[in-house]
Design an enzyme around this catalytic site. Structure first.
Site, PDB file in Angstrom:
ATOM      1  N   SER A   2      -0.883 -14.030  37.808  1.00 18.26           N
ATOM      2  CA  SER A   2      -2.216 -13.381  37.728  1.00 18.26           C
ATOM      3  C   SER A   2      -3.384 -14.421  37.272  1.00 18.26           C
ATOM      4  CB  SER A   2      -2.281 -12.187  36.673  1.00 18.26           C
ATOM      5  OG  SER A   2      -2.220 -12.367  35.249  1.00 18.26           O
ATOM      6  N   GLY A  16      -3.746 -15.101  34.019  1.00 16.64           N
ATOM      7  CA  GLY A  16      -3.818 -14.674  32.670  1.00 16.64           C
ATOM      8  C   GLY A  16      -2.698 -15.417  31.956  1.00 16.64           C
ATOM      9  N   VAL A  17      -3.082 -15.479  30.503  1.00 16.87           N
ATOM     10  CA  VAL A  17      -2.271 -15.924  29.444  1.00 16.87           C
ATOM     11  C   VAL A  17      -0.714 -15.922  29.711  1.00 16.87           C
ATOM     12  CG1 VAL A  17      -1.917 -16.810  27.120  1.00 16.87           C
ATOM     13  CG2 VAL A  17      -4.080 -16.394  28.017  1.00 16.87           C
ATOM     14  N   ASP A  18      -0.371 -14.528  29.472  1.00 19.45           N
ATOM     15  CA  ASP A  18       1.048 -14.134  29.692  1.00 19.45           C
ATOM     16  C   ASP A  18       1.813 -14.689  30.971  1.00 19.45           C
ATOM     17  OD1 ASP A  18       0.342 -13.037  27.312  1.00 19.45           O
ATOM     18  OD2 ASP A  18       0.113 -11.035  28.135  1.00 19.45           O
ATOM     19  N   SER A  19       1.415 -14.317  31.995  1.00 22.51           N
ATOM     20  CA  SER A  19       2.003 -14.666  33.138  1.00 22.51           C
ATOM     21  C   SER A  19       2.158 -16.402  33.562  1.00 22.51           C
ATOM     22  CB  SER A  19       1.465 -13.856  34.395  1.00 22.51           C
ATOM     23  OG  SER A  19       0.305 -14.457  34.600  1.00 22.51           O
ATOM     24  N   SER A  20       0.969 -16.965  33.264  1.00 23.02           N
ATOM     25  CA  SER A  20       1.118 -18.369  33.385  1.00 23.02           C
ATOM     26  C   SER A  20       2.140 -19.061  32.302  1.00 23.02           C
ATOM     27  CB  SER A  20      -0.390 -18.680  32.802  1.00 23.02           C
ATOM     28  OG  SER A  20      -1.448 -18.575  33.599  1.00 23.02           O
ATOM     29  N   HIS A  27      -3.684  -5.162   0.609  1.00 27.98           N
ATOM     30  CA  HIS A  27      -3.351  -5.513   2.222  1.00 27.98           C
ATOM     31  C   HIS A  27      -3.049  -7.165   2.255  1.00 27.98           C
ATOM     32  CE1 HIS A  27      -2.852  -1.651   4.041  1.00 27.98           C
ATOM     33  NE2 HIS A  27      -3.709  -1.408   3.291  1.00 27.98           N
ATOM     34  N   GLU A  60      -1.661  -8.821   4.473  1.00 31.61           N
ATOM     35  CA  GLU A  60      -1.750  -9.425   5.781  1.00 31.61           C
ATOM     36  C   GLU A  60      -2.979  -9.499   6.591  1.00 31.61           C
ATOM     37  OE1 GLU A  60      -1.376  -4.907   5.906  1.00 31.61           O
ATOM     38  OE2 GLU A  60      -0.899  -6.391   4.500  1.00 31.61           O
ATOM     39  N   CYS A 109       0.780  -1.219  -0.039  1.00 33.61           N
ATOM     40  CA  CYS A 109      -0.094  -0.035  -0.103  1.00 33.61           C
ATOM     41  C   CYS A 109       0.854   1.150  -0.055  1.00 33.61           C
ATOM     42  CB  CYS A 109      -0.909   0.036   1.059  1.00 33.61           C
ATOM     43  SG  CYS A 109      -2.235   1.078   1.036  1.00 33.61           S
TER      44      CYS A 109
END
Length: 550
Positions: A260, A262-266, A206, A208, A116
Site C-alpha cells: 500500500s 504505508g509503513v507496515d506493508s513497506s 502509572h 508507563e 494501579c
C-alpha cells in the site's frame, strides 16, 4: 623440515580462523535464538494503558507479551517469564466477579510488579486490604519517597519527590505481611510498596505513561535489576531473527504482498526482500484515491531503487465508477474494500506457483483481536490488509511483524534503510481520499483535494510542524462558497484543514498551529487552486469528534 614447520603453522592458523568463524556463527545463532529468552509477561486487566507497558518494556531492550488476566496456569508456566507485570484496570476489587490474578503468579518465584489495579488485587490476594478512597486521584501527583528499594532506589525527580500520573479511586489501606511502604501522597499512604524478600512490588501510579517522570527508568529497574533481563531486543537482532525465520518458513516458495505504501506493508516488503530476494512479488493497487504522486513514489522506492518486483494495477476508473452516486461513509468504505480485494485477487490469479501471502499485521492488531474469557479484552476490529480474499486463492499467511508495535516497526524500517519520510509519515486511511471527500467521490474532487493536501504538507514540513503533529490532512467539502478575486466573483469549493496531537489516537486535541502558518497555508491553497474559494481549520478534539471526518 622448514616446509613441514611452515605447513604446521599454516594448519594451526587455518584451525584458528575456522574457530573464529565458528564462534562468530555461534554468537549470531545465540543472539537470534535467545533474544526472546529474557521475557516479561504482562497480564492485562483492561487498562487503556496496558499496551504502553509492553512498549516501555521493549524500549528497555526486553521482550514482552501481553495476555488477558485470566491466562491459564499451564500457559503461564509454559511462557516461562523472568518477571510478571499486572496492569491497571477499570474495575474495583470490591465488585463481585472483579478480575483477580492467577494464584500461580505469586507461586512461580519470579518478580511481580502490580500497577494501579494490579497493585490493589495483588495486595488483597496476599492478605492486605483495599478500600474506596475518600479522595480520588486523577492526573498529576507528587509522590514522596519514603524508603528506597530496588524499584525506586535511584529515581529522584525533585529532592525526594516523583512527579507521577495517578488514575484511581480505590487505594490500598493495609499492606500484606512482608511489605513496606516506599512512597506516598497525602491522600494515598501506600503509593508504592514492596516485599524485597519475595520480589513483589506495587505502585498506585502509572509508570508507563509519559506524564510520569522517571517512569521508563522505573520499569527498566524492574526488568533489568530485579528480573535480571539483558537488553538483546534491538532492531538489529530482530531483523536477523526475522530473516532466519522467514527463510526457514518460506524455503524456495514464492510470496505475494499487497503493497500500500504505508509503513507496515513497506517494512514487510523490505524485510522479505532481504530474506528471500526475487521470490517476492508485490501488488500495488492504484485506486485513484492516493495522495499527490504517491503511486509514482511507491514504484520508485521499491521497484526502481530496491529492485523489488512490483505489479502496479491502475484501477482508478474502476474504483470511481463503483463509488459513483454513493454518499454514505460506511458504504463507501465497503465498496473500496470490495474493489481492492477483487483487483488484488485478479492480479494474484495471473501469477503461477505463489504459496504464501504476506501481511502487515502488527501486535496491537493481535491484542485487539483476542477476546478474554471474562470479556475484559479490547473490542475486536478488522485489521488484515487483504482480508476476505476469495476461497479459491489458497495462501499460507506470512506475518513477520505480528509481535511488533508500530514504533518497533518504524525502527526496523529505519535500520533496513527505508527513508525517514516514508517511515514517519502521518497515517493514511485504507480507503484513502475516499473518506476525505465528503459525500460522493468524483475525480474532480480528488484532484482538487490532492493539490490542497500537498500544499498543507509542504508548509507543515517547511515550518517544522509536520513532526509536531501526529496526523494532518485536508478534507474536501462538497459545498460552494462565494469569494472575491480582484474585481471578480468566485463561487468555488471549500477545503477544511485538520491537524491533531495525540499519542495513541484514542484521544486527540486539535493542533494549535500558529496563526501565521494557517494564514500562509490558506492563502496558498486559494491562490494556487482556482476551484477553492474558502479554507477553514477544524478545531474539534476527540472525543467527541473523530480524527477523520468520515
Amino acid at each position: 623440515m622448514l616446509i613441514e614447520r611452515t605447513c604446521a603453522i599454516l594448519g594451526k592458523m587455518l584451525e584458528y580462523c575456522a574457530s573464529l568463524v565458528a564462534l562468530h556463527s555461534c554468537v549470531i545463532m545465540t543472539t537470534n535464538t535467545h533474544i526472546t529468552d529474557d521475557r516479561i509477561l504482562i497480564l492485562d486487566f483492561g487498562s487503556q494503558y496496558s499496551q504502553l507497558i509492553a512498549r516501555r518494556v521493549r524500549e528497555a531492550g526486553v521482550y514482552s507479551e501481553m495476555y488477558a488476566f485470566d491466562m491459564s496456569e499451564e500457559d503461564i508456566r509454559a511462557f516461562n517469564p523472568n518477571g510478571i507485570i499486572l496492569s491497571g484496570g477499570p474495575e474495583s476489587v470490591h465488585e463481585e466477579g472483579s478480575p483477580r490474578a492467577p494464584q500461580v503468579v505469586f507461586e512461580l518465584g519470579v518478580p511481580v510488579l502490580g500497577i494501579c489495579y494490579g497493585f490493589q488485587t495483588m495486595s488483597e490476594q496476599l492478605g492486605g486490604k483495599v478500600e474506596p478512597g475518600t479522595v480520588h486521584e486523577f492526573g498529576y501527583a507528587e509522590v514522596d519517597i519514603q524508603q528506597r528499594d530496588q524499584l525506586v532506589g535511584n529515581l529522584q525527580d525533585r529532592e525526594n519527590q516523583l512527579h507521577v500520573w495517578m488514575s484511581h479511586g480505590d487505594k490500598v489501606s493495609r499492606l500484606p505481611e512482608g511489605f513496606s511502604t516506599t512512597a506516598s501522597t497525602p491522600s494515598c499512604p501506600f503509593a508504592a510498596a514492596s516485599d524485597e524478600a519475595r520480589r513483589f512490588y506495587g505502585v498506585q501510579f502509572h509508570p508507563e505513561v509519559t506524564h510520569t517522570a522517571k517512569g521508563a527508568e522505573l520499569l527498566a529497574n524492574f526488568v533489568h535489576k530485579i528480573c535480571g533481563c539483558g537488553g538483546l531486543w534491538t532492531p538489529e537482532h530482530i531483523i536477523d531473527l526475522r530473516v532466519e525465520q522467514l527463510r526457514a518458513q518460506i524455503g524456495d516458495e514464492k510470496v505475494l504482498l499487497g503493497l500500500s505504501g504505508g509503513v507496515d506493508s513497506s517494512v514487510v516488503a523490505a524485510l522479505l526482500h532481504k530474506a528471500i530476494g526475487d521470490q517476492l512479488t508485490c501488488v500495488f493497487v492504484d485506486n485513484g484515491l492516493l495522495r499527490l504522486n504517491e503511486g509514482d513514489q511507491v514504484m520508485q522506492m521499491f521497484a526502481d531503487n530496491m529492485g523489488i518486483r512490483v505489479i502496479r494495477a491502475d484501477a482508478e476508473e474502476r474504483f470511481l465508477t463503483a463509488l459513483a452516486g454513493e454518499v454514505d461513509p460506511e458504504k463507501k468504505r465497503k465498496i473500496i474494500g470490495r474493489e481492492f480485494i477483487e483487483v488484488f485477487a485478479e492480479e494474484a490469479r495471473k501469477l503461477d506457483g505463489v504459496k504464501f501471502l504476506a501481511q502487515g499485521t502488527i501486535y496491537p492488531d493481535v491484542i485487539e483481536s483476542a477476546a478474554s474469557k471474562q470479556g475484559k479484552a479490547h473490542v475486536i476490529k478488522s485489521h488484515h490488509n487483504v482480508g476476505g480474499l476469495p476461497d479459491d486463492l489458497e495462501f499460507e499467511l506470512v506475518e513477520p511483524l505480528r509481535d511488533l508495535f508500530k514504533d518497533e516497526v518504524r525502527k526496523l524500517g529505519t535500520t533496513l534503510g527505508l527513508p525517514h519520510s516514508m517511515i514517519y509519515r502521518h497515517p493514511f486511511p485504507g480507503p484513502g481520499l475516499g473518506v476525505r471527500i465528503l459525500g460522493e467521490v468524483k475525480k474532480e474532487y480528488a484532484d482538487i483535494l490532492r493539490l490542497a493536501d500537498d500544499i498543507f504538507m509542504q508548509e507543515l514540513r517547511a515550518s517544522g510542524w509536520y513532526d509536531k503533529t501526529a496526523q494532518a490532512f485536508a478534507v474536501f467539502q462538497p459545498v460552494k462558497s462565494v469569494g472575491v478575486v480582484g474585481d471578480g466573483r468566485r463561487y468555488a469549493w471549500v477545503i477544511a484543514l485538520r491537524a491533531v496531537e495525540t499519542v495513541d489516537f484514542m484521544t486527540a486535541r486539535f493542533a494549535h498551529l500558529p496563526y501565521e502558518l494557517v494564514d500562509k497555508i490558506s492563502t496558498r491553497i486559494m491562490n494556487e487552486i482556482k476551484d477553492v474559494s474558502r479554507v477553514v481549520y477544524d478545531v474539534s478534539s476527540k472525543p467527541p469528534a473523530t480524527i477523520e471526518w468520515e
